[in-house]
Scaffold this motif. Structure first.
Motif, PDB file in Angstrom:
ATOM      1  N   SER A  33       0.807  -1.231   0.000  1.00 27.71           N
ATOM      2  CA  SER A  33       0.000   0.000   0.000  1.00 27.71           C
ATOM      3  C   SER A  33       0.831   1.267   0.000  1.00 27.71           C
ATOM      4  O   SER A  33       0.301   2.352  -0.221  1.00 27.71           O
ATOM      5  N   PRO A  51      -3.175  10.629  -2.891  1.00 19.95           N
ATOM      6  CA  PRO A  51      -3.054   9.191  -2.622  1.00 19.95           C
ATOM      7  C   PRO A  51      -2.402   8.852  -1.290  1.00 19.95           C
ATOM      8  O   PRO A  51      -2.830   7.921  -0.609  1.00 19.95           O
ATOM      9  N   ILE A  55      -4.249   6.788   1.759  1.00 18.18           N
ATOM     10  CA  ILE A  55      -3.731   5.506   2.260  1.00 18.18           C
ATOM     11  C   ILE A  55      -3.627   5.534   3.779  1.00 18.18           C
ATOM     12  O   ILE A  55      -4.074   4.605   4.466  1.00 18.18           O
ATOM     13  N   ALA A 191      -9.372   7.965  -2.039  1.00 21.81           N
ATOM     14  CA  ALA A 191      -8.454   7.105  -2.790  1.00 21.81           C
ATOM     15  C   ALA A 191      -8.921   6.931  -4.227  1.00 21.81           C
ATOM     16  O   ALA A 191      -8.123   6.973  -5.171  1.00 21.81           O
ATOM     17  N   VAL A 196      -5.973   5.979  -6.758  1.00 15.25           N
ATOM     18  CA  VAL A 196      -5.186   4.958  -6.067  1.00 15.25           C
ATOM     19  C   VAL A 196      -5.650   3.585  -6.535  1.00 15.25           C
ATOM     20  O   VAL A 196      -6.861   3.335  -6.668  1.00 15.25           O
ATOM     21  N   HIS A 200      -4.045  -1.283  -3.561  1.00 12.91           N
ATOM     22  CA  HIS A 200      -3.329  -0.470  -2.584  1.00 12.91           C
ATOM     23  C   HIS A 200      -4.278   0.013  -1.489  1.00 12.91           C
ATOM     24  O   HIS A 200      -3.909   0.022  -0.308  1.00 12.91           O
TER      25      HIS A 200
END
Length: 355
Positions: A33, A51, A55, A191, A196, A200
Motif C-alpha cells: 500500500s 493518494p 492511504i 483514494a 489509487v 493499494h
C-alpha cells in the motif's frame, strides 16, 4: 484452541506466534500500500489531499473501526492496556511527537517504514533503523533515560478515564465505531478520486486491520492464560530494541509478541517486494546524505520513547483505543513533520539560488 497452544508452547511462545502472524500481515500490506505517515505529511504540507493521505487515512480508520466494533461486541477490553491504565505524559506526547515528526522527515520514513524498506533491500533504512533502535534503548534504560524522564514528568496524566479520549468526550464505542466507518468510507472515496489502485487501498485497510488483530490476539491470550499478560498491538521502537538487545546481549532471546512482530514484518514486506519485483538494493548517495538520516534516526529514537510510541505504536495502536496521549502524540508528529518539510524546502530553494 488457545489453551492447547499455550499448554504446548507456553504463554511467551504463543505471544510470539501471534506477533509473527500480525507482523507478516502488516509487513506485506504496508509494503504493497506504500503506507507511510511521512509521505502523507509531505503531501499535506504541499497542499494536496491525494493518494498518500488517503492511504494513511484508510489504515487509521480501519484500525479504529475494528477495535471499537470489537469493544462494542464485548470481545475486547482495552481498559487495562498500558496506554489507558498507566500514568501518561502529555509533555512527552507533545515534545516527543514533534521530535519524531522532525526525525522522520530527515530520515525519509518512520520506524515502521524503515523496517519495511529494510526488507526490500534499502541499506539506508537498515543503517538508520539500527541507529534509531540504539538511541531508543539509550533513552529507555541508558544514558538518555534521565533526560527523557525529566521531560516526561513536566505534565503527567493519571491513568483511567482521565487518559481516555472517549471518556473525556462522553462518547461510547458504538458512536466511535460509526464515526470510524464514515471516515473509512471517506478514505476510500478520496483514494478513488486520487486514482489509487484498488489493491493499494485494500492493503491500507489491512494495515489497520493488523493493528486491530494485534489487540484482539493479545487480549484473547491474556484471557486464556493463568499468568498476567499485558495486552498490546503493533508498535516498533520498543520491540525493535528488545529484539536487538536480546540478540546481542543474551544467549537466549526472550519470547513475546514484539519479538515475533519485528521479524514477521520483515518477512511479510520482503515476500511482497519479491512477489511484486520491487526488491532492490539502495545505498546512500549525494542526494541522500548519511548525516541527515542519522540525525533523523536519533530524533525518532528519543522522540518515540518520550512520546510513548512511534507513528504506528502511538498513532495507530494507541489511537485506535482512544488514548488521549496517543492522539496528542500523532497530532504533533504531523506538526513536526510538516514544519520540518517546510524548513527543508526553504533551505533547498536558498541553496539553489546561491548556486
Amino acid at each position: 484452541m488457545l489453551e492447547t497452544l499455550i499448554d504446548r508452547f507456553g504463554d511467551e511462545g504463543v505471544l510470539m506466534l501471534a506477533g509473527a502472524l500480525v507482523g507478516v500481515i502488516f509487513g506485506a500490506s504496508a509494503q504493497h500500500s506504500r503506507f507511510c505517515l511521512r509521505a502523507a505529511s509531505v503531501e499535506l504540507t504541499e497542499g494536496g489531499f491525494g493518494p498518500r493521505i488517503s492511504i494513511w487515512f484508510i489504515a487509521f480508520s480501519a484500525g479504529v473501526l475494528l477495535v471499537q466494533v470489537s469493544i462494542s461486541l464485548g470481545i475486547l477490553d482495552v481498559s487495562e492496556s498500558r496506554q489507558l491504565a498507566a500514568t501518561g505524559s502529555m509533555s512527552g506526547a507533545i515534545i516527543g511527537g514533534l521530535m519524531f515528526g522532525c526525525g522522520m522527515i530527515l530520515a525519509r520514513g518512520c520506524a515502521s517504514r524503515l523496517l519495511v524498506l529494510s526488507a526490500t533491500g534499502n541499506l539506508r533504512a537498515i543503517v538508520t533503523g539500527l541507529v534509531l533502535t540504539l538511541v531508543a534503548q539509550a533513552s529507555l534504560r541508558g544514558a538518555l533515560a534521565p533526560v527523557r524522564e525529566a521531560l516526561a514528568g513536566l505534565w503527567l496524566v493519571p491513568g483511567g478515564q482521565a487518559r481516555s479520549l472517549l471518556s473525556q468526550l462522553d462518547m461510547s464505542s458504538p458512536v466511535a465505531a460509526t464515526g470510524a466507518a464514515l471516515a473509512l468510507a471517506s478514505g476510500f472515496w478520496l483514494a478513488h478520486r486520487s486514482e489509487v489502485r484498488v489493491s493499494h487501498a485494500v492493503a491500507a485497510a489491512i494495515v489497520g486491520g493488523a493493528v486491530g488483530l494485534g489487540w484482539l490476539l493479545t487480549y484473547a491470550i491474556a484471557q486464556s492464560s493463568f499468568e498476567v499478560i499485558a495486552i498490546s498491538s503493533v508498535t516498533f521502537t520498543g520491540p525493535s530494541t528488545d529484539t536487538l538487545m536480546g540478540l546481542v546481549n543474551s544467549t537466549k532471546l526472550p519470547l513475546g509478541f514484539g519479538v515475533g512482530l519485528v521479524p514477521g514484518v520483515f518477512v511479510g514486506a520482503m515476500s511482497m517486494a519479491i512477489l511484486t519485483r520491487e526488491a532492490h538494493i539502495e545505498r546512500f548517495g549525494p542526494d541522500t546524505p548519511m548525516e541527515r538520516y542519522l540525525i533523523g534516526a536519533a530524533l525518532m529514537g528519543f522522540g518515540s520513547m518520550l512520546a510513548g510510541g512511534c507513528a504506528v505504536g502511538a498513532g495507530m495502536s494507541g489511537g485506535a483505543i482512544f488514548a488521549i496521549t496517543a492522539w496528542v502524540a500523532v497530532f504533533f508528529m504531523w506538526v513536526g513533520a510538516m514544519a520540518t518539510h517546510l524548513v527543508m524546502g526553504r533551505i533547498s530553494r536558498r541553496d539553489a539560488v546561491a548556486v
